[in-house]
Design a protein around this motif. Structure first.
Motif, PDB file in Angstrom:
ATOM      1  N   LEU A 120     131.319  28.881 -20.521  1.00 22.55           N
ATOM      2  CA  LEU A 120     130.857  28.439 -21.833  1.00 22.55           C
ATOM      3  C   LEU A 120     130.497  29.628 -22.719  1.00 22.55           C
ATOM      4  N   LYS A 121     129.882  30.636 -22.123  1.00 19.89           N
ATOM      5  CA  LYS A 121     129.533  31.845 -22.871  1.00 19.89           C
ATOM      6  C   LYS A 121     130.782  32.602 -23.315  1.00 19.89           C
ATOM      7  N   GLN A 122     131.793  32.638 -22.457  1.00 24.73           N
ATOM      8  CA  GLN A 122     133.015  33.395 -22.744  1.00 24.73           C
ATOM      9  C   GLN A 122     133.875  32.717 -23.806  1.00 24.73           C
ATOM     10  N   ALA A 123     133.861  31.388 -23.841  1.00 25.28           N
ATOM     11  CA  ALA A 123     134.745  30.647 -24.748  1.00 25.28           C
ATOM     12  C   ALA A 123     134.342  30.859 -26.204  1.00 25.28           C
ATOM     13  N   ASP A 124     135.309  30.671 -27.103  1.00 30.82           N
ATOM     14  CA  ASP A 124     135.009  30.738 -28.534  1.00 30.82           C
ATOM     15  C   ASP A 124     134.097  29.587 -28.954  1.00 30.82           C
ATOM     16  N   VAL A 125     134.314  28.423 -28.354  1.00 27.30           N
ATOM     17  CA  VAL A 125     133.453  27.258 -28.603  1.00 27.30           C
ATOM     18  C   VAL A 125     133.077  26.652 -27.257  1.00 27.30           C
ATOM     19  N   GLY A 126     131.800  26.688 -26.916  1.00 23.18           N
ATOM     20  CA  GLY A 126     131.316  26.070 -25.691  1.00 23.18           C
ATOM     21  C   GLY A 126     130.802  24.669 -25.978  1.00 23.18           C
ATOM     22  N   ASP A 149     124.809  15.829 -23.504  1.00 20.47           N
ATOM     23  CA  ASP A 149     123.363  15.757 -23.640  1.00 20.47           C
ATOM     24  C   ASP A 149     122.636  15.711 -22.303  1.00 20.47           C
ATOM     25  N   ASN A 150     123.272  15.178 -21.263  1.00 21.83           N
ATOM     26  CA  ASN A 150     122.618  15.084 -19.956  1.00 21.83           C
ATOM     27  C   ASN A 150     123.002  16.230 -19.023  1.00 21.83           C
ATOM     28  N   ALA A 151     123.534  17.311 -19.579  1.00 20.76           N
ATOM     29  CA  ALA A 151     123.884  18.481 -18.771  1.00 20.76           C
ATOM     30  C   ALA A 151     122.622  19.258 -18.399  1.00 20.76           C
ATOM     31  N   ALA A 152     122.788  20.229 -17.518  1.00 14.76           N
ATOM     32  CA  ALA A 152     121.673  21.082 -17.129  1.00 14.76           C
ATOM     33  C   ALA A 152     121.184  21.887 -18.336  1.00 14.76           C
ATOM     34  N   ASP A 153     119.890  22.174 -18.358  1.00 10.05           N
ATOM     35  CA  ASP A 153     119.303  22.889 -19.504  1.00 10.05           C
ATOM     36  C   ASP A 153     119.978  24.233 -19.727  1.00 10.05           C
ATOM     37  N   LEU A 154     120.257  24.949 -18.652  1.00  8.88           N
ATOM     38  CA  LEU A 154     120.921  26.247 -18.777  1.00  8.88           C
ATOM     39  C   LEU A 154     122.310  26.106 -19.386  1.00  8.88           C
ATOM     40  N   THR A 155     122.994  25.043 -19.015  1.00  9.46           N
ATOM     41  CA  THR A 155     124.336  24.792 -19.556  1.00  9.46           C
ATOM     42  C   THR A 155     124.262  24.492 -21.046  1.00  9.46           C
ATOM     43  N   LYS A 156     123.299  23.685 -21.457  1.00 12.37           N
ATOM     44  CA  LYS A 156     123.166  23.361 -22.881  1.00 12.37           C
ATOM     45  C   LYS A 156     122.780  24.594 -23.693  1.00 12.37           C
ATOM     46  N   ASP A 157     121.953  25.458 -23.126  1.00 12.30           N
ATOM     47  CA  ASP A 157     121.583  26.691 -23.823  1.00 12.30           C
ATOM     48  C   ASP A 157     122.788  27.592 -24.058  1.00 12.30           C
ATOM     49  N   ALA A 158     123.756  27.554 -23.147  1.00 15.66           N
ATOM     50  CA  ALA A 158     124.944  28.406 -23.273  1.00 15.66           C
ATOM     51  C   ALA A 158     126.010  27.793 -24.175  1.00 15.66           C
ATOM     52  N   SER A 159     125.822  26.556 -24.622  1.00 13.00           N
ATOM     53  CA  SER A 159     126.845  25.842 -25.388  1.00 13.00           C
ATOM     54  C   SER A 159     126.633  26.010 -26.887  1.00 13.00           C
ATOM     55  N   ASP A 160     127.729  25.901 -27.629  1.00 16.43           N
ATOM     56  CA  ASP A 160     127.675  25.905 -29.093  1.00 16.43           C
ATOM     57  C   ASP A 160     127.558  24.489 -29.640  1.00 16.43           C
ATOM     58  N   GLY A 191     138.326  26.597 -26.570  1.00 17.99           N
ATOM     59  CA  GLY A 191     137.127  25.781 -26.410  1.00 17.99           C
ATOM     60  C   GLY A 191     137.027  25.361 -24.951  1.00 17.99           C
ATOM     61  N   PHE A 192     135.816  25.392 -24.405  1.00 15.42           N
ATOM     62  CA  PHE A 192     135.618  25.015 -23.003  1.00 15.42           C
ATOM     63  C   PHE A 192     134.511  23.978 -22.934  1.00 15.42           C
ATOM     64  N   MET A 193     134.764  22.923 -22.150  1.00 15.33           N
ATOM     65  CA  MET A 193     133.775  21.861 -21.982  1.00 15.33           C
ATOM     66  C   MET A 193     133.319  21.804 -20.534  1.00 15.33           C
ATOM     67  N   GLY A 194     132.019  21.828 -20.325  1.00 13.83           N
ATOM     68  CA  GLY A 194     131.467  21.750 -18.978  1.00 13.83           C
ATOM     69  C   GLY A 194     130.037  21.253 -19.020  1.00 13.83           C
ATOM     70  N   ASP A 195     129.567  20.728 -17.879  1.00 18.85           N
ATOM     71  CA  ASP A 195     128.207  20.189 -17.840  1.00 18.85           C
ATOM     72  C   ASP A 195     127.384  20.703 -16.671  1.00 18.85           C
ATOM     73  N   GLY A 196     127.966  21.578 -15.855  1.00 19.94           N
ATOM     74  CA  GLY A 196     127.250  22.072 -14.685  1.00 19.94           C
ATOM     75  C   GLY A 196     126.817  23.522 -14.837  1.00 19.94           C
ATOM     76  N   ILE A 197     125.898  23.929 -13.981  1.00 24.17           N
ATOM     77  CA  ILE A 197     125.431  25.308 -14.013  1.00 24.17           C
ATOM     78  C   ILE A 197     126.580  26.272 -13.752  1.00 24.17           C
ATOM     79  N   ASN A 198     127.524  25.852 -12.921  1.00 27.80           N
ATOM     80  CA  ASN A 198     128.659  26.727 -12.609  1.00 27.80           C
ATOM     81  C   ASN A 198     129.607  26.903 -13.788  1.00 27.80           C
ATOM     82  N   ASP A 199     129.385  26.175 -14.897  1.00 29.56           N
ATOM     83  CA  ASP A 199     130.209  26.333 -16.094  1.00 29.56           C
ATOM     84  C   ASP A 199     129.573  27.270 -17.123  1.00 29.56           C
ATOM     85  N   THR A 200     128.383  27.767 -16.862  1.00 29.97           N
ATOM     86  CA  THR A 200     127.649  28.543 -17.859  1.00 29.97           C
ATOM     87  C   THR A 200     128.411  29.795 -18.286  1.00 29.97           C
ATOM     88  N   THR A 201     128.950  30.532 -17.334  1.00 29.72           N
ATOM     89  CA  THR A 201     129.668  31.766 -17.660  1.00 29.72           C
ATOM     90  C   THR A 201     130.883  31.481 -18.531  1.00 29.72           C
TER      91      THR A 201
END
Length: 346
Positions: free
Chosen positions: A206-212, A216-227, A194-204
């Motif tokens: 989050l996608k790779q992790a089994d659980v992203g 709630d106040n993270a970047a929209d792209l980051t939230k889209d990549a999260s589970d 599981g990976f936790m992140g809130d920035g755009i630089n965490d998007t990749t």
């Protein structure tokens, strides 16, 4: 009025706003990059030229705060921009250094202690400096403070990095693809990550992790990549999520085990009945009603209590255990059916 999003070359976010002071440019981001754009500094409400001595003082303040475990962001600004100015052509020089941002989250200490108590290994993968990473890790209770930087990872093979992952918990100054690489290597070792992140630089990552996991106040792209998106500002919710996930998994495993054994027993019973009995023991409708009643009886399983010792460690999917219980309980239930058939016959 305008915005230049964060990217990994500039390492800062810049916004252009209009307020009572007129048009104002406000960048925030990595200390070194923001400081390089400044030629002045705001001290006690006075704007002064940014001398080498003052630069050294700012660096000393930054390092001191980093040693206290604070992840620092620098903030600058530029006033009195012309209406016709272009946001992508200003903001690279002549700015006024305003100060630092970076309060730590207090719930991190208890959250990490709880996760470690339930055998969840905690690792820090960050783009921050090695010094800041070590200080934060020490404050939140991570014992091994050895740190590997992104620059060091570039010289290592996957096998060498995999060995580091089993020994170390801290990885600093990482690029986004390096975070994803570390997660991929952990997964290759059979780990569920599981990976936790809130920035755009965490998007990749989050996608790779089994659980992203994001907030709630993270970047929209980051939230889209999260589970999972955390709505509470409390990291202790991670421990509750881990325990609830284990509880659901164990109860699902119970249902599958019971159902598999029951179905195997039913198959054996029908096989014996079709070979040995000169009469039909049950009608098709009766079998369907019996299955319906049996399934209703399983509705209690999602609320079944789970033993504390089962929650202390991860539960692995084990086909061998399912087959063992099926081949023991299935024939036992079949023996009861065959006994019933014998009573009906005689």
């Amino acid at each position: 009025m305008g915005e230049i999003p964060f990217n990994f070359e500039r390492r800062r976010l810049t916004v252009w706003i209009k307020n009572h002071a007129g048009n104002q440019l406000v960048p925030k981001g990595a200390f070194e990059e923001v400081l390089a754009t400044c030629s002045q500094v705001r001290l006690a409400d006075q704007i002064e030229p940014l001398t080498e001595v003052q630069k050294q003082n700012l660096v000393a303040v930054h390092d001191r705060l980093a040693q206290q475990g604070m992840r620092m962001l620098a903030v600058a600004y530029q006033d009195e921009l012309a209406e016709t100015a272009s946001i992508d052509r200003v903001g690279n020089q002549g700015l006024i250094f305003a100060g630092f941002l970076g309060p730590p989250k207090q719930s991190a200490i208890s959250a990490i202690q709880q996760l470690q108590a339930h055998q969840v290994a905690v690792k820090i993968l960050t783009g921050d400096s090695a010094l800041t990473t070590q200080q934060v890790a020490q404050k939140v209770g991570i014992q091994n403070l050895a740190v590997t930087t992104g620059e060091m990872l570039e010289t290592l093979t996957d096998a060498q990095v995999s060995e580091l992952l089993t020994e170390q918990a801290l990885f600093a100054k990482l690029a986004p693809l390096q975070k994803a690489r570390l997660i991929r290597l952990l997964q290759a070792q059979g780990e569920v990550v599981g990976f936790m992140g809130d920035g755009i630089n965490d998007t990749t990552a989050l996608k790779q992790a089994d659980v992203g996991i994001s907030v709630d106040n993270a970047a929209d792209l980051t939230k889209d990549a999260s589970d999972v998106i955390l709505l509470e500002k409390d990291l202790n919710v991670l421990e509750h999520g881990v325990l609830e996930g284990r509880r659901v998994f164990i109860n699902m495993y119970k249902y599958i085990r019971i159902t598999l054994a029951s179905n195997l027993g039913n198959v054996l019973s029908v096989l014996v009945a079709s070979i040995c009995l000169p009469f039909l023991p049950m009608l098709s409708l009766q079998i369907l009603v019996q299955n319906l009643l049996y399934d209703v009886a399983q509705l209690w399983l999602p609320w079944d209590r789970v033993a504390e010792d089962q929650l202390r460690q991860p539960t692995q999917w084990a086909t061998k255990g399912l087959l063992k219980s099926a081949f023991i309980l299935g024939p036992l239930s079949s023996m009861v059916d065959i006994l019933t058939f014998a009573i009906l016959w005689f």
